[in-house]
Design an enzyme around this catalytic site. Sequence first.
Site, PDB file in Angstrom:
ATOM      1  N   GLU A 189       0.215   3.673   1.715  1.00  0.00           N
ATOM      2  CA  GLU A 189       0.266   4.135   3.102  1.00  0.00           C
ATOM      3  C   GLU A 189       1.603   3.781   3.761  1.00  0.00           C
ATOM      4  OE1 GLU A 189      -1.840   5.850   5.170  1.00  0.00           O
ATOM      5  OE2 GLU A 189      -3.260   6.267   3.555  1.00  0.00           O
ATOM      6  N   TYR A 204      -1.764   0.602  10.417  1.00  0.00           N
ATOM      7  CA  TYR A 204      -2.000  -0.077   9.144  1.00  0.00           C
ATOM      8  C   TYR A 204      -0.773   0.025   8.245  1.00  0.00           C
ATOM      9  CZ  TYR A 204      -3.739  -0.758   4.370  1.00  0.00           C
ATOM     10  OH  TYR A 204      -3.891  -1.177   3.071  1.00  0.00           O
ATOM     11  N   SER A 234       0.823  -1.213   0.000  1.00  0.00           N
ATOM     12  CA  SER A 234       0.000   0.000   0.000  1.00  0.00           C
ATOM     13  C   SER A 234       0.856   1.262   0.000  1.00  0.00           C
ATOM     14  CB  SER A 234      -0.901   0.004   1.242  1.00  0.00           C
ATOM     15  OG  SER A 234      -1.488   1.269   1.457  1.00  0.00           O
TER      16      SER A 234
END
Length: 329
Positions: A128, A150, A126
């Site tokens: 992120e 996360y 990801s």
Amino acid sequence: MTRTKRALITGITGQDGAYLAELLLDKGYEVHGMVRRSSGERFERIEPLLDRIQLHEGDLIDQLSLVRLLEKTEPAEVYNLAAQSFVPTSFSQPLLTGEVTALGAARMLEAIRVVDTQIRFYQASSSEMFGKVPTEPQDESTPFWPRSPYGVAKVYAHWITVNYRESYDMYAVSGILFNHESPLRGTAFVTRKISHAVARIKHGLLDKLRLGNLDAERDWGFAGDFVEAMHLMMQQDSPRDYVIATGQKHTVRQFVELAFDRAGLDWEDYVELDPEFLRPAEVNTLCGDASKAKRELGWEPKVNFQQLVNMMVDADLHRVERMKDGLLP
């Protein structure tokens, strides 16, 4: 006679799982999906595919279930899309996020090592992971600085995938996917939260939409385009990791403006800022450089930002209208 290629998808009931399953079916694959045993399991996204796929119980926190699943399905390719994937929830449930999102990937890799190292493995990494980015745009060489549990969990999953590839000569790749949306996105995610709210406001079912940071910038693409990149990564002669992105960034405010405009509404009449939706540590901007994927995979996004917003709003307008007419629950 050519043997039908078999794929196993974890997280098949999610947005990406549904699009990927459909893509693989269209390419002639036999598709198997892993689902958790849950009284509340929802299959809406894959309902049109249920008669063409095979579902099996399994869980990323249960090592033995993964081993048994691989032995039963004998896949050529495993796509690990399952995760606790909602960033705000990772702050309130950091340990669960680590168990599922981080260690879940390690458990699946270990299951593949035990059962058959010839199985190809895709890990859903990801954007992120980049978090507090020092440079822009971000590519495969940009260092990670995650800003949420996360993101931290995804960094572990990413590097354990690299480690298994280098340690055991496994075909294991990570797709570092930037934000990708669609009408199948969950309503907890900001893009779908916006499009769904627009539809409900248009039909007189909602008065206000409450949002957090309107200035956050993201590189948003269409999930249907992005799953094509996943498949391409798994077909190469050598396993490599790729950033998948559009290379264009937009603010949440721009998404809001286009979404309300699509429905003929003025967003400033309906949107309220709510500090409740601000993250403890914000990721202010993300924008990806997918030039490696274009060069080596021949991949490029087909749906642009305006088309994506229109697609999502139109789908939700239609969905809410059918709901009002009693055609949907």
